[in-house]
Scaffold this motif. Structure first.
Motif, PDB file in Angstrom:
ATOM      1  N   ARG A  12       0.567 -24.059   5.335  1.00 31.84           N
ATOM      2  CA  ARG A  12       1.086 -24.741   6.528  1.00 31.84           C
ATOM      3  C   ARG A  12       1.952 -23.827   7.380  1.00 31.84           C
ATOM      4  NH1 ARG A  12       1.453 -29.065   2.695  1.00 31.84           N
ATOM      5  NH2 ARG A  12       3.579 -28.412   2.173  1.00 31.84           N
ATOM      6  N   GLN A  13       2.747 -22.947   6.740  1.00 33.27           N
ATOM      7  CA  GLN A  13       3.673 -22.090   7.484  1.00 33.27           C
ATOM      8  C   GLN A  13       2.976 -20.877   8.091  1.00 33.27           C
ATOM      9  OE1 GLN A  13       6.608 -21.087   4.569  1.00 33.27           O
ATOM     10  NE2 GLN A  13       7.395 -23.185   4.386  1.00 33.27           N
ATOM     11  N   GLY A  14       1.900 -20.417   7.444  1.00 34.40           N
ATOM     12  CA  GLY A  14       1.235 -19.198   7.896  1.00 34.40           C
ATOM     13  C   GLY A  14       1.644 -18.025   7.025  1.00 34.40           C
ATOM     14  N   VAL A  15       0.768 -17.024   6.980  1.00 33.11           N
ATOM     15  CA  VAL A  15       1.025 -15.886   6.079  1.00 33.11           C
ATOM     16  C   VAL A  15       2.163 -15.012   6.583  1.00 33.11           C
ATOM     17  CG1 VAL A  15      -1.348 -15.831   5.250  1.00 33.11           C
ATOM     18  CG2 VAL A  15      -0.735 -14.511   7.264  1.00 33.11           C
ATOM     19  N   GLY A  16       2.546 -15.185   7.846  1.00 32.52           N
ATOM     20  CA  GLY A  16       3.625 -14.345   8.375  1.00 32.52           C
ATOM     21  C   GLY A  16       5.007 -14.886   8.067  1.00 32.52           C
ATOM     22  N   ALA A  17       5.079 -16.109   7.538  1.00 32.75           N
ATOM     23  CA  ALA A  17       6.378 -16.721   7.222  1.00 32.75           C
ATOM     24  C   ALA A  17       6.574 -16.738   5.720  1.00 32.75           C
ATOM     25  CB  ALA A  17       6.426 -18.138   7.786  1.00 32.75           C
ATOM     26  N   GLY A  18       7.798 -16.945   5.313  1.00 28.36           N
ATOM     27  CA  GLY A  18       8.078 -17.058   3.884  1.00 28.36           C
ATOM     28  C   GLY A  18       7.915 -15.724   3.185  1.00 28.36           C
ATOM     29  N   SER A  19       7.391 -15.784   1.960  1.00 22.92           N
ATOM     30  CA  SER A  19       7.262 -14.585   1.130  1.00 22.92           C
ATOM     31  C   SER A  19       5.788 -14.320   0.862  1.00 22.92           C
ATOM     32  CB  SER A  19       8.019 -14.758  -0.195  1.00 22.92           C
ATOM     33  OG  SER A  19       7.781 -13.664  -1.046  1.00 22.92           O
ATOM     34  N   PRO A  20       5.109 -13.429   1.613  1.00 22.69           N
ATOM     35  CA  PRO A  20       3.694 -13.121   1.347  1.00 22.69           C
ATOM     36  C   PRO A  20       3.470 -12.599  -0.072  1.00 22.69           C
ATOM     37  CG  PRO A  20       4.394 -12.246   3.467  1.00 22.69           C
ATOM     38  CD  PRO A  20       5.639 -12.705   2.773  1.00 22.69           C
ATOM     39  N   ALA A  21       4.469 -11.896  -0.613  1.00 27.68           N
ATOM     40  CA  ALA A  21       4.292 -11.334  -1.957  1.00 27.68           C
ATOM     41  C   ALA A  21       4.109 -12.444  -2.993  1.00 27.68           C
ATOM     42  CB  ALA A  21       5.494 -10.454  -2.310  1.00 27.68           C
ATOM     43  N   GLU A  22       4.866 -13.536  -2.841  1.00 24.99           N
ATOM     44  CA  GLU A  22       4.742 -14.647  -3.790  1.00 24.99           C
ATOM     45  C   GLU A  22       3.353 -15.274  -3.719  1.00 24.99           C
ATOM     46  OE1 GLU A  22       6.807 -19.007  -4.756  1.00 24.99           O
ATOM     47  OE2 GLU A  22       7.519 -17.744  -3.097  1.00 24.99           O
ATOM     48  N   ALA A  23       2.854 -15.468  -2.473  1.00 19.65           N
ATOM     49  CA  ALA A  23       1.516 -16.050  -2.310  1.00 19.65           C
ATOM     50  C   ALA A  23       0.451 -15.134  -2.886  1.00 19.65           C
ATOM     51  CB  ALA A  23       1.247 -16.328  -0.838  1.00 19.65           C
ATOM     52  N   LYS A  24       0.602 -13.808  -2.674  1.00 19.78           N
ATOM     53  CA  LYS A  24      -0.377 -12.869  -3.227  1.00 19.78           C
ATOM     54  C   LYS A  24      -0.380 -12.912  -4.747  1.00 19.78           C
ATOM     55  CE  LYS A  24      -0.038  -9.679   0.703  1.00 19.78           C
ATOM     56  NZ  LYS A  24       0.418  -8.335   1.169  1.00 19.78           N
ATOM     57  N   THR A  25       0.796 -13.037  -5.339  1.00 15.42           N
ATOM     58  CA  THR A  25       0.885 -13.103  -6.795  1.00 15.42           C
ATOM     59  C   THR A  25       0.223 -14.369  -7.328  1.00 15.42           C
ATOM     60  OG1 THR A  25       2.972 -11.867  -6.748  1.00 15.42           O
ATOM     61  CG2 THR A  25       2.454 -13.101  -8.760  1.00 15.42           C
ATOM     62  N   LEU A  26       0.468 -15.513  -6.683  1.00 18.91           N
ATOM     63  CA  LEU A  26      -0.128 -16.780  -7.121  1.00 18.91           C
ATOM     64  C   LEU A  26      -1.643 -16.770  -6.989  1.00 18.91           C
ATOM     65  CD1 LEU A  26       2.434 -19.316  -5.599  1.00 18.91           C
ATOM     66  CD2 LEU A  26       2.172 -18.683  -8.003  1.00 18.91           C
ATOM     67  N   LEU A  27      -2.130 -16.025  -6.000  1.00 20.42           N
ATOM     68  CA  LEU A  27      -3.579 -15.975  -5.763  1.00 20.42           C
ATOM     69  C   LEU A  27      -4.259 -14.860  -6.542  1.00 20.42           C
ATOM     70  CD1 LEU A  27      -3.596 -16.614  -1.911  1.00 20.42           C
ATOM     71  CD2 LEU A  27      -4.446 -18.169  -3.663  1.00 20.42           C
ATOM     72  N   GLY A  28      -3.469 -14.040  -7.263  1.00 22.97           N
ATOM     73  CA  GLY A  28      -4.054 -12.951  -8.047  1.00 22.97           C
ATOM     74  C   GLY A  28      -4.459 -11.766  -7.212  1.00 22.97           C
ATOM     75  N   LEU A  29      -3.861 -11.617  -6.018  1.00 29.20           N
ATOM     76  CA  LEU A  29      -4.181 -10.491  -5.151  1.00 29.20           C
ATOM     77  C   LEU A  29      -3.194  -9.350  -5.382  1.00 29.20           C
ATOM     78  CD1 LEU A  29      -4.830 -12.361  -1.773  1.00 29.20           C
ATOM     79  CD2 LEU A  29      -6.545 -11.419  -3.320  1.00 29.20           C
ATOM     80  N   PRO A  30      -3.625  -8.109  -5.161  1.00 24.84           N
ATOM     81  CA  PRO A  30      -2.664  -6.986  -5.244  1.00 24.84           C
ATOM     82  C   PRO A  30      -1.637  -7.085  -4.124  1.00 24.84           C
ATOM     83  CG  PRO A  30      -4.803  -6.243  -4.417  1.00 24.84           C
ATOM     84  CD  PRO A  30      -4.998  -7.654  -4.876  1.00 24.84           C
ATOM     85  N   LEU A  31      -0.471  -6.540  -4.367  1.00 24.75           N
ATOM     86  CA  LEU A  31       0.612  -6.654  -3.376  1.00 24.75           C
ATOM     87  C   LEU A  31       0.307  -5.903  -2.090  1.00 24.75           C
ATOM     88  CD1 LEU A  31       3.743  -6.349  -5.695  1.00 24.75           C
ATOM     89  CD2 LEU A  31       2.742  -8.413  -4.690  1.00 24.75           C
ATOM     90  N   ASP A  32      -0.605  -4.900  -2.176  1.00 21.10           N
ATOM     91  CA  ASP A  32      -0.931  -4.152  -0.959  1.00 21.10           C
ATOM     92  C   ASP A  32      -2.105  -4.771  -0.193  1.00 21.10           C
ATOM     93  OD1 ASP A  32      -2.833  -3.636  -2.845  1.00 21.10           O
ATOM     94  OD2 ASP A  32      -2.907  -1.464  -2.517  1.00 21.10           O
ATOM     95  N   ALA A  33      -2.529  -5.970  -0.595  1.00 21.87           N
ATOM     96  CA  ALA A  33      -3.622  -6.640   0.118  1.00 21.87           C
ATOM     97  C   ALA A  33      -3.171  -6.996   1.521  1.00 21.87           C
ATOM     98  CB  ALA A  33      -4.051  -7.899  -0.634  1.00 21.87           C
TER      99      ALA A  33
END
Length: 587
Positions: A12-33
């Motif tokens: 809802r907030q968009g990938v530019g808000a909040g903590s992208p690193a947390e979302a990447k971790t929950l989704l199993g993506l590398p931090l440099d994605a």
């Protein structure tokens, strides 16, 4: 906050808000994605969670609300023959098709029964094939291998895959091809939702592959059905009216209950063209929500073409409220209206419509002729044998010949299930002589018609006294064709066939006489005695042929008549044999 709630908040907030690193971790993506990869994964994960939360299986369950009772049931309930009493569910004085073990009768139902009965027969054959003998499998192979009925293609295909030999191998090869098509389609749907495919997946498929895929919609995964529903409801974001209409046409025989809500939405809110296609698809779907939707659409509609199609769809669910409305268009000057009326009479029509439909076999439009042939085959009136044979013998068009041959097979199968038989000799006189439409609809036959009918009948009696039975039969048929409601020539037909020991043909004539004037038949001592003997002898014949269910129903049919003039010995034997069948069935 759970992981899923956190992902939904990030969505809802968009990938530019909040903590992208947390979302990447929950989704199993590398931090440099990159943000693009994160956005795609986030949309996919949230979308899947929403799909998982929808109870798609609920669409397969029965609606607990009471279903609206049809205002006018189809006129098959008055048919006391074996076919007329067959039903897909148990009931008083009905024969449950799922209890039948007679493979010959079941394969005949595949050709001659109404739509839901044919579908049920296919399912019953599948049950018998699982534990069947080699003889059972051999009997089913010939019929299933030659089946061309697209309405039950899904059920027949499942049966063919169980068979050994060439038929089974081809069916299993087609199934493997279908699975590859389904996997490709599912993959394209995923790419389409992700934004990596900019073309709607169904438009990528050739027409024949799309038809092959959608004919087995019931085997598709829920995600694919959700996508089809999105197209139907115009919520996929890309589809225009043309692919939507094409999809509806391809889903005509899908019969998937999961699509009922979307088809109802199209039926209620779509244009006349798409609403007609939605009605065709709904009418062939077994779901308690279908009948109220079709009934409401029929009552609301003011468009002739639309209303005719709605009436035919209601006929598939056993509601004949629109039969008189449909019949009124058989004489229309507009070819399209006649075609639609004939299409609807495939589910609504009965023997009373045979003569009016036979008149259309000489229509100038070939499409009307094709529809008339199909309607005659579905109705299964024995009097259609002669005009259908005429088309087979004389038409130069191969397609018409093939349609007429299929219709002849359906009529013969219906006769077999009713304990009748195809006449040994085809009379030179057309069994349904063409008379004017005004004469057919008149409440009282004109004097000229009555005179000619009486003349034919008296001449037939003269030939019968001299022993020229074939000429007598021709005259009796002519008299009956001129005045369908006149019982005398029908009784004469029954009596002459009975005297020649042609019991199957005699039954056909006596049944027509009962439909014309039941009281007259029952109060004629000579006729009732002969009729009872014919039913008894025919019952013995079909039992010896290995069709005990048909034999039992013949006995029950004749015992439903007033037999007070039948000799006690014959009446006793009829009742004794019926009781013997009942005891045998209860063991």
């Amino acid at each position: 906050m759970t992981d899923l709630e956190a992902l939904k908040a990030a969505f809802r907030q968009g990938v530019g808000a909040g903590s992208p690193a947390e979302a990447k971790t929950l989704l199993g993506l590398p931090l440099d994605a990159g943000d693009h990869d994160l956005a795609q994964a986030l949309v996919r994960r949230v979308a899947l969670s929403e799909i998982d939360g929808i109870d798609l299986a609920a669409n397969r369950r029965c609606d607990p609300r009471p279903q609206e009772r049809p205002k006018r049931l189809l006129a098959t309930s008055d048919d006391r023959s074996f076919l007329g009493r067959l039903d897909v569910s148990p009931g008083k004085d009905r024969i449950n098709i799922f209890k039948l073990d007679d493979m010959r009768a079941l394969t005949a139902v595949l050709r001659a029964g109404h739509f839901r009965l044919r579908r049920a027969a296919a399912r019953r054959i599948g049950t018998l094939l699982k534990d069947g003998s080699s003889e059972t499998i051999r009997a089913a192979s010939g019929v299933l291998g030659a089946n061309r009925d697209v309405e039950i293609a899904y059920e027949v295909g499942a049966l063919q895959r169980q068979l050994p030999g060439a038929v089974g191998r081809k069916a299993r090869a087609d199934s493997s091809l279908w699975r590859r098509l389904a996997e490709e389609f599912e993959g394209n749907i995923a790419h389409f939702w992700e934004g990596t495919l900019m073309v709607e997946p169904l438009t990528l498929m050739p027409a024949e592959k799309r038809a092959q895929l959608l004919l087995r919609t019931r085997d598709l995964h829920d995600e694919s059905v959700v996508y089809l529903a999105a197209i139907l409801e115009c919520s996929d974001g890309m589809s225009s009216a043309e692919p939507r209409t094409a999809l509806l046409q391809s889903l005509q025989y899908a019969a998937d209950p999961r699509l009922v809500p979307s088809l109802r939405a199209v039926l209620e809110n779509g244009t006349a063209a798409v609403a007609m296609e939605a009605a065709r698809a709904l009418g062939r779907t077994e779901d308690p929500r279908v009948h109220p939707a079709l009934a409401g659409a029929y009552d609301r509609s003011l468009i002739e073409k639309e209303k005719i199609v709605f009436a035919g769809a209601l006929g598939h669910v056993g509601d004949a409220r629109g039969v008189d409305y449909v019949r009124s268009f058989l004489g229309s000057q507009e070819s399209e209206l006649v075609q639609l009326a004939l299409e609807s009479l495939e589910s609504l029509g009965n023997a009373l419509d045979s003569e009016a439909i036979a008149l259309l076999l000489d229509h100038k439009d070939p499409e009307v002729i094709v529809r008339a042939i199909r309607a005659l085959g579905r109705i299964g009136d024995v009097r259609a044998l002669i005009p259908l044979r005429g088309i087979v013998q004389h038409t130069p068009i191969s397609a018409l010949r093939a349609e007429a041959e299929d219709a002849l097979d359906a009529v013969r199968a219906r006769m077999e299930l009713r304990g009748e038989d195809v006449p040994e000799h085809v009379t030179a006189v057309h069994a349904m002589e063409v008379v004017s439409r005004a004469q057919l609809s008149a409440k009282r036959d004109p004097a000229s018609v009555r005179f000619r009918s009486h003349w034919d009948w008296w001449v037939g009696l003269f030939w019968m006294l001299l022993g020229f039975s074939r000429r007598a039969v021709a005259r009796f048929e002519s008299a009956a064709a001129r005045r369908p409601g006149w019982v005398n020539p029908l009784l004469s037909l029954g009596m002459i066939h009975a005297r020649r020991d042609r019991t199957a043909q005699a039954l056909t004539a006596f049944r027509r006489a009962i439909d014309a004037d039941r009281a007259h038949v029952e109060h004629n001592p000579l006729v009732t005695r002969t009729l009872a003997l014919c039913f008894l002898r025919r019952s013995e014949q079909v039992e010896q042929d290995g069709r005990p269910d048909v034999a039992r129903t013949l006995l029950e049919e004749v015992l439903s008549l007033d037999l007070r003039y039948v000799p006690a010995s014959v009446l006793f034997e009829l009742r004794r044999r019926r009781e013997a069948f009942r005891l045998r069935a209860n063991r």
